[in-house]
Scaffold this motif. Structure first.
Motif, mmCIF file in Angstrom:
data_model
loop_
_atom_site.group_PDB
_atom_site.id
_atom_site.type_symbol
_atom_site.label_atom_id
_atom_site.label_comp_id
_atom_site.label_asym_id
_atom_site.label_seq_id
_atom_site.Cartn_x
_atom_site.Cartn_y
_atom_site.Cartn_z
ATOM 1 N N GLY A 12 0.804 -1.222 0.000
ATOM 2 C CA GLY A 12 0.000 0.000 0.000
ATOM 3 C C GLY A 12 0.831 1.264 0.000
ATOM 4 N N PHE A 14 2.556 4.569 -0.988
ATOM 5 C CA PHE A 14 2.083 5.652 -1.820
ATOM 6 C C PHE A 14 2.975 5.758 -3.045
ATOM 7 N N VAL A 16 3.403 7.987 -6.402
ATOM 8 C CA VAL A 16 2.902 9.185 -7.061
ATOM 9 C C VAL A 16 2.612 8.922 -8.545
ATOM 10 N N ARG A 17 3.252 7.886 -9.111
ATOM 11 C CA ARG A 17 3.018 7.605 -10.532
ATOM 12 C C ARG A 17 1.565 7.204 -10.788
ATOM 13 N N PHE A 19 -0.962 8.272 -9.086
ATOM 14 C CA PHE A 19 -1.730 9.514 -8.992
ATOM 15 C C PHE A 19 -1.643 10.309 -10.289
ATOM 16 N N ILE A 20 -0.420 10.433 -10.804
ATOM 17 C CA ILE A 20 -0.228 11.193 -12.037
ATOM 18 C C ILE A 20 -0.994 10.511 -13.171
ATOM 19 N N ALA A 22 -3.548 8.489 -13.037
ATOM 20 C CA ALA A 22 -5.005 8.581 -12.892
ATOM 21 C C ALA A 22 -5.508 9.973 -13.284
ATOM 22 N N PHE A 67 2.580 6.192 -17.462
ATOM 23 C CA PHE A 67 2.789 6.226 -16.019
ATOM 24 C C PHE A 67 2.233 4.988 -15.336
ATOM 25 N N TRP A 70 4.370 1.982 -16.189
ATOM 26 C CA TRP A 70 5.654 2.093 -15.489
ATOM 27 C C TRP A 70 5.498 1.703 -14.013
ATOM 28 N N GLU A 85 20.087 6.116 10.919
ATOM 29 C CA GLU A 85 20.379 7.188 9.975
ATOM 30 C C GLU A 85 19.399 8.356 10.095
ATOM 31 N N GLY A 87 17.132 11.171 11.278
ATOM 32 C CA GLY A 87 17.015 12.035 12.429
ATOM 33 C C GLY A 87 18.314 12.315 13.143
ATOM 34 N N PRO A 89 21.429 14.249 13.264
ATOM 35 C CA PRO A 89 22.038 15.384 12.599
ATOM 36 C C PRO A 89 23.563 15.337 12.603
ATOM 37 N N GLY A 90 24.136 14.302 13.091
ATOM 38 C CA GLY A 90 25.590 14.205 13.091
ATOM 39 C C GLY A 90 26.182 14.839 14.330
ATOM 40 N N THR A 91 27.455 14.696 14.470
ATOM 41 C CA THR A 91 28.086 15.248 15.659
ATOM 42 C C THR A 91 28.183 16.747 15.535
ATOM 43 N N ASP A 92 28.060 17.384 16.645
ATOM 44 C CA ASP A 92 28.022 18.840 16.593
ATOM 45 C C ASP A 92 29.087 19.455 17.494
#
Lengths: 92, 565
Positions: A12, A14, A16-17, A19-20, A22, A67, A70, A85, A87, A89-92
């Motif tokens: 299920g 999403f 977008v192809r 949607f385009i 349709a 579309f 495809w 990975e 969220g 932001p890496g070391t600061d």
């Protein structure tokens, strides 16, 4: 749009192809019908004699088919990614 | 302004209504999967390159671009192509090839955040605040144009239109976040093409094909054949000397304004940051360059057609040429900005008219949505999290992101009313670019490649550059400098760029640089090559690698420049 295929985990997701596809298909059908039944001399004068609705409608239906096909042939596969990975932001 | 009523019938309204159902539907579907602020504000960094590439192009294909570029096309003709072929495309390729590795590779969440890591909070605050303000202003411009269209079409009062449009944008962004904005941009791209391509072809058919257009434009009795070749574009640049004009366009528009806009504007860069890998991020602007170089054919060319085909527009142009634009507006009731609408009214049958109106509404809303989705990210991460409330759980910042979206929509309604007072929208936008983006580009490019550049130099350069741009702008406005056309904007941007570089170099020589250990991922010489590549990915074929694809795009754009030069 379509029933989820058992081989690929579309789950299920999403896409977008779809949607385009349709939207263009609906637009295409409406314009094609308008072009067939509603091509008046007044319109011909505007466009310089071309049944613009009809031709655009056909073009849109073809584009929509591209579309949808495809999306059908290469569905989105869901790949589990490691959580560390997102969220971070890496070391600061 | 007079009302230009488009004679829309039920079939047109039907098409528009269907489109809006899709717009809201996308917001609703994209809402599933939003559980963290990164998903809301950066699409969870998961999108494929073709989606982000089209969104990249669409985010810029808003009201200002479509109406502004067709207006400039009607006024000056082919020299308008420079905005695409000298301006946008080279800058997009540069972004993908040179700068994107720093943005994506350093894992920052916004362009201002890159600024903070490289130069500390001084430059960051200047950048984040000026960006946030600029986004609200430009969102207002997009909203205003949307309001004008609906006002002319349906006769709704402007303020009702502004509120309804803002409410629609608000609902799909607060639901679906950046993903909803990006997916809608992709959808919008196709609706725009479905509307403008037939418009251009029918328009060409009416004027007797390309040859007919060439013939009519060269014999229009005003600028004539000058409008058919893009170089040297003296009318556009406002420099009467052709050599100066070429220099002004290449350096001012091409290098400073466009590189500044495309490479540092977070609205654009955000689309690339939402992609799933560093390779996809780099490919985003590069793939986007291909549609971008073709867009002028369906935006600028219709403007040119309108100027020779629609009597009202021709008349406006003639009076503008012989007297001035204000008189022309008074007598005809239209301006260059109406070129596209007038052509739509002139040639489109009902049905296609609905698609075209839906396309324009889509473009204006998507433009505004792009500004707002970039604004809420910078507001949440760079202003709120950095300076106001630090160290809260992620849910809190997700909530802030949603509130920022609501606030931005409300403010945009008010800025829309301000935006209405500018006659040529391009002037307005160029002015903004000149103030904010040119010095930013100078600071970024120097900071990415010169490790010695200090934090103090970062903010001093930015502030000095921006002030010098404002100074040049004031000189031009008060008539001290006489540069018609876009010359003043080119000059302000170029001045800002040079002042920024000079100040940065001088200040750096008297201040201490950042320790080299803190510059990994931020400065070229301090970053191992492997940081810029996808780990563990097999080497992609050449047509999926950024540099070769960018090479192909570059060759194509050179061919376009030569062919239509």
């Amino acid at each position: 749009m379509s029933k989820s295929n058992e081989l690929t985990k579309t789950a299920g997701a999403f896409d977008v192809r779809n949607f385009i596809g349709a939207l263009l298909a609906i637009f295409g059908v409406i314009l094609t019908i308008a072009g067939i039944v509603g091509f008046t001399p007044d319109e011909a004068e505007r466009t310089g004699g071309v049944d613009a609705n009809l031709w655009t409608g056909i073009g849109l239906i073809i584009a929509a088919a591209v579309f949808l096909i495809w999306a059908k042939l290469r569905p989105i596969r869901i790949v589990e990614t490691p959580d560390d990975e997102a969220g971070a932001p890496g070391t600061d | 302004m007079e009302a230009i009523r488009l004679d829309a019938q039920w079939i047109d309204y039907l098409l528009i209504a269907i489109y809006f159902i899709f717009v809201l539907g996308i917001g609703w579907f994209a809402k599933r999967g939003i559980s963290s602020s990164i998903e809301f504000l950066l699409s969870g960094r998961s999108l494929p390159a073709w989606v982000t590439a089209l969104a990249f192009v669409s985010a810029n294909l808003g009201a200002v671009e479509i109406m502004g570029m067709s207006a400039t096309g009607a006024q000056y003709g082919m020299p308008t192509m420079h905005y695409f072929w000298i301006g946008a495309v080279p800058a997009m390729l540069f972004l993908g090839v040179v700068m994107m590795p720093f943005y994506y590779g350093s894992k920052v969440r916004s362009v201002p955040e890159f600024m903070r890591k490289r130069f500390g909070t001084g430059a960051h605050l200047v950048n984040a605040l000026s960006f946030a303000v600029a986004q609200l202003l430009i969102a207002g411009v997009n909203l205003f144009l949307l309001g004008t269209i609906v006002n002319r079409l349906l006769g709704w009062p402007l303020w009702i239109t502004l509120i309804v449009a803002a409410a629609i944008v608000l609902s799909y962004i607060t639901l679906g976040g950046l993903s909803a904005a990006i997916y809608n941009e992709v959808l919008q791209f196709f609706v725009i093409v479905a509307a403008l391509l037939p418009l251009t072809l029918i328009g060409l058919n009416r004027v007797g094909g390309w040859d007919g257009l060439v013939d009519r434009v060269s014999n229009d009795g005003m600028l004539g054949a000058e409008q058919l070749s893009s170089w040297p574009g003296e009318q556009l640049s406002g420099f009467s000397n052709p050599v100066l004009s070429v220099v002004g366009i290449v350096f001012g528009l091409g290098f400073v304004l466009s590189f500044g806009y495309w490479t540092t504007n977070f609205v654009e860069v955000q689309r690339a940051m939402a992609s799933k890998s560093i390779n996809a991020a780099r490919l985003t602007p590069i793939i986007g360059a291909f549609p971008k170089m073709l867009i002028p054919f369906i935006v600028v060319v219709p403007g040119m057609i309108a100027a020779v085909l629609v009597p009202q527009m021709t008349q406006f142009k003639e009076i503008s040429a012989s007297i001035d634009e204000a008189t022309a507006l008074e007598q005809t009731g239209v301006t260059y900005n109406d070129a596209l609408l007038l052509l739509m009214r002139e040639v489109l049958p009902n049905g296609l008219l609905g698609v075209a109106i839906a396309g324009l509404l889509a473009a204006f809303m998507a433009g505004m949505a792009a500004n707002i989705s970039a604004f809420n990210t910078v507001f949440s991460y760079d202003l709120w999290q950095q300076y106001v409330v630090k160290d809260r759980e992620d849910d809190y910042y997700l909530k802030i992101g949603r509130w920022a979206t609501i606030g931005a929509c409300v403010v945009a309604i008010f800025t829309a009313l301000i935006a209405g007072n500018f006659s040529n929208l391009m002037d307005y936008l160029q002015t903004l670019f000149g103030f904010f983006n040119a010095p930013l580009f100078a600071t970024f490019i120097l900071g990415m490649f010169w490790k010695r550049m200090s934090a103090t130099a970062g903010w001093v350069g930015l502030v000095g550059g921006t002030i010098s741009a404002v100074f040049v702008f004031i000189l031009a406005e008060t008539g001290v400098l006489d540069l018609p056309g876009q010359g003043a904007a080119f000059l302000a941007a170029s001045t800002a760029f040079v002042v920024d570089i000079v100040l940065s170099v001088i200040v750096t020589l008297f201040t201490t640089p950042k320790p080299a250990a803190e510059l990994r991922g931020l400065v070229y010489s301090e970053t191992p090559k492997s940081d810029f590549e996808d780990l563990g990915e097999p080497k992609a074929p050449f047509w999926k690698r950024p540099v070769p694809v960018a090479g192909v795009a570059l060759v194509l754009v050179i061919i376009l420049n030569v062919t239509f030069g």
